[in-house]
Enzyme design. Structure first.
Site, PDB file in Angstrom:
ATOM      1  N   HIS A 173       7.065   4.625   1.396  1.00 37.17           N
ATOM      2  CA  HIS A 173       7.009   4.314  -0.038  1.00 37.17           C
ATOM      3  C   HIS A 173       7.058   2.801  -0.289  1.00 37.17           C
ATOM      4  O   HIS A 173       7.445   2.351  -1.376  1.00 37.17           O
ATOM      5  CB  HIS A 173       8.125   5.001  -0.830  1.00 37.17           C
ATOM      6  CG  HIS A 173       8.197   6.474  -0.597  1.00 37.17           C
ATOM      7  ND1 HIS A 173       7.397   7.376  -1.255  1.00 37.17           N
ATOM      8  CD2 HIS A 173       8.970   7.205   0.254  1.00 37.17           C
ATOM      9  CE1 HIS A 173       7.668   8.605  -0.832  1.00 37.17           C
ATOM     10  NE2 HIS A 173       8.620   8.527   0.087  1.00 37.17           N
ATOM     11  N   SER A 298     -10.874 -19.835   1.025  1.00 39.42           N
ATOM     12  CA  SER A 298     -10.927 -19.816  -0.438  1.00 39.42           C
ATOM     13  C   SER A 298     -11.657 -21.066  -0.909  1.00 39.42           C
ATOM     14  O   SER A 298     -11.516 -22.142  -0.317  1.00 39.42           O
ATOM     15  CB  SER A 298      -9.511 -19.782  -1.027  1.00 39.42           C
ATOM     16  OG  SER A 298      -9.535 -20.079  -2.404  1.00 39.42           O
TER      17      SER A 298
END
Length: 465
Positions: A173, A298
Site C-alpha cells: 500500500h 530535462s
C-alpha cells in the site's frame, strides 16, 4: 522509399529501425510470401497423393522449381502480384494467377501443364489465409518472441542472483512493510514471465483447409474416394506443423489466435508491472541510472536523469495491449458462415507485436542502466524498526501472550519507534516466551528479518528457462 518523418505510425517512422525485423513476419510482403508458401505446399501435397491421377507426382527438379518460387520471392514479385490484384480486386486470386504465369513461363511449362488447374485446388481464399496467418505467428513466436522473452528472463535471473542478499523494505500500500530482498522482488517478475513463456511456447496454433463452409463439398465432388479430412489433417499437421481444426465455417474461428493475443497481453501486463516497480525504486533512489554523455534529462532542469526507458516501455506495452485486446475480442466473431471484418483486423497483428518488441527493447535498455544504491536501502530499513512488530507479535501469539497483536498495534501503529525502544519491548517479554525465542527476537533487525527471500531469489536464478 518512405521518409520516416512522413510515416503515420511511429513503428514505420521514429522507431522503424528498432522493429525492422518484424517486416519479415507481418508486412504485406510477408503475408503474400506465406500465402505463396501455403499454395505451393498444398500443390506439392496434392501431387504426392496417388489417388489424384490427373496430377502426376513431381520430380525432384519440379519440386526445386516450386520451392525456389518461395525461396527467391522478392518485393518485385509481390509488386507484380499487387498489379494483378488491381485488376482482379482479389488478393489471393491474384497470387494464383501469378503462380500459373510462373509455371507457364518456366522451362517446365510442358511438364507441369497438368498442374495448372490444381493450383489453389478446392480452396477458398480463407483456406490459404488462415494457414498463412497461423504460420506468420508460429514463425515469429519461435524465431523472435520466445528468444526475446528468454533473454529478458535470463537478465532477471542475473539480477535476482546479484541482488539476492540485498535487503530492502517492502512497501505494501506504499507504506513500510515486512522486509524482502531486491533479488527476491526481481525473481517475482521473472518467475511470472517464465510461467507465461511456457504457456506461450506450448500453445498450438490451429488451421483448416476444408473449403467454402468447412464441409469438403468441392473436394468430395471431385474425388469422392479420397478421405479428405485425413488428407488435409496430415497436410496441416505433418507438412506445416500446425494443429488441425476439424470444425469450422468458411474461416478458421481464430480461437487459438485469440488465446495467443490474450496471452501476450498478460505477458505485457507483467512487464508493465515490472516497469512501474523499477520506476518507483528509481524515484526512491534505490536505483541510480548510468549517465550517458551528451544525453539531456530535462530541457530546463540540468540535474535530471529521467527513467525514460521504463516510461517508454510502459507506454508502448499499453498500445500493444489495446491492439491485442481488440484482436482477441473481435476475431472470434463472424456473421453466419463468413464476413470480412476479420480480414482487415488481422493485418494489424504486427502492430501489437511491434509495440511489444519495442517495449521489451526499451525495458532491456533501462535494466542495463541500473546501479543499485545499497546505502539507501539499508537506511530505509534502519529508520523503520517498527517493521519488527510483525515477528514480535507472531512469536507472542505462539506462546499464548494475550492480545499480542493489539499490544504491538498500540506500541507501533502510526508511530516512529526506535530500535532501542523495540529491544526494550522485547526484553519485557522475558518469562512470557521461551528464552530461545527471546534470544532470536533480540538479535533481529529489519535488515535481517527477510525470511526465505535469499533462498527464493537464488532458486529462481538457477531455474531452467
Amino acid at each position: 522509399m518512405l521518409n520516416t518523418l512522413l510515416a503515420l505510425s511511429p513503428l514505420d517512422g521514429r522507431y522503424a529501425s528498432k522493429v525492422d525485423n518484424l517486416r519479415n513476419y507481418f508486412s504485406e510482403f510477408a503475408l503474400i510470401k506465406f500465402r505463396l508458401l501455403t499454395e505451393i505446399e498444398w500443390l506439392k501435397n496434392l501431387a504426392a497423393n496417388p489417388q489424384i491421377k490427373e496430377l502426376p507426382q513431381f520430380s525432384a527438379e519440379h519440386i526445386k522449381f516450386f520451392d525456389n518460387l518461395v525461396e527467391n520471392f522478392s518485393v518485385a514479385d509481390a509488386e507484380n502480384i499487387k498489379q494483378i490484384e488491381s485488376r482482379t480486386n482479389h488478393d489471393v486470386k491474384a497470387l494464383e494467377y501469378w503462380i500459373r504465369s510462373k509455371v507457364a513461363e518456366s522451362q517446365f511449362a510442358n511438364d507441369l501443364k497438368s498442374s495448372l488447374e490444381f493450383i489453389h485446388f478446392a480452396c477458398t481464399s480463407e483456406d490459404i489465409n488462415n494457414i498463412s496467418h497461423a504460420l506468420m505467428c508460429h514463425k515469429f513466436r519461435s524465431d523472435e518472441l520466445l528468444p526475446m522473452l528468454q533473454n529478458l528472463i535470463k537478465k532477471l535471473q542475473q539480477m535476482s542472483a546479484e541482488y539476492a542478499e540485498i535487503p530492502m523494505m517492502a512497501r505494501t500500500h506504499g507504506q513500510p512493510a515486512t522486509p524482502t530482498t531486491m533479488g527476491k522482488e526481481i525473481a517475482n517478475f521473472g518467475y511470472r514471465l517464465l510461467q507465461l513463456k511456457q504457456q506461450l511456447q506450448n500453445l498450438p496454433l490451429t488451421a483448416k483447409i476444408n473449403g467454402a463452409v468447412g464441409n469438403y463439398n468441392a473436394h468430395l465432388v471431385a474425388y469422392p474416394e479420397i478421405d479428405w479430412e485425413q488428407h488435409n489433417q496430415n497436410f496441416v499437421e505433418k507438412t506445416l506443423g500446425l494443429k488441425f481444426n476439424p470444425y469450422t465455417i468458411q474461416i478458421e474461428p481464430h480461437d487459438n489466435l485469440a488465446v495467443l493475443f490474450n496471452l501476450q497481453s498478460r505477458i505485457n501486463s507483467v512487464l508493465i508491472d515490472l516497469n512501474r516497480d523499477i520506476w518507483g525504486y528509481i524515484s526512491l533512489n534505490y536505483f541510480r541510472q548510468k549517465v550517458k554523455a551528451g544525453e539531456v534529462g530535462s530541457s530546463t532542469m540540468p540535474h535530471k536523469v529521467n527513467p525514460i526507458d521504463f516510461e517508454n516501455s510502459e507506454g508502448n506495452l499499453g498500445l500493444a495491449n489495446s491492439v491485442f485486446t481488440h484482436l482477441a475480442e473481435k476475431l472470434t466473431i463472424s456473421r453466419w458462415q463468413r464476413d470480412l471484418s476479420d480480414s482487415t483486423v488481422l493485418r494489424n497483428m504486427g502492430v501489437g507485436f511491434g509495440y511489444t518488441a519495442l517495449a521489451i527493447s526499451s525495458l532491456n535498455k533501462g535494466l542495463d542502466k541500473l546501479l543499485l544504491n545499497e546505502e539507501i536501502l539499508l537506511k530505509d530499513l534502519q529508520e523503520n524498526p517498527e517493521l519488527l512488530a510483525e515477528p514480535v507479535q507472531t512469536v507472542m501469539r505462539r506462546f499464548g501472550v494475550e492480545n499480542a497483536y493489539d499490544k504491538l498495534k498500540a506500541f507501533t501503529r502510526g508511530e516512529r519507534v526506535s530500535l532501542p525502544q523495540m529491544r526494550e519491548f522485547i526484553a519485557a517479554l522475558k518469562g512470557q516466551i521461551s528464552d530461545e525465542a527471546l534470544a532470536i527476537l533480540q538479535k533481529l533487525s529489519p535488515e535481517t528479518y527477510i525470511g526465505k527471500a535469499v533462498e527464493l531469489a537464488k532458486r529462481f536464478a538457477k531455474m531452467e528457462i
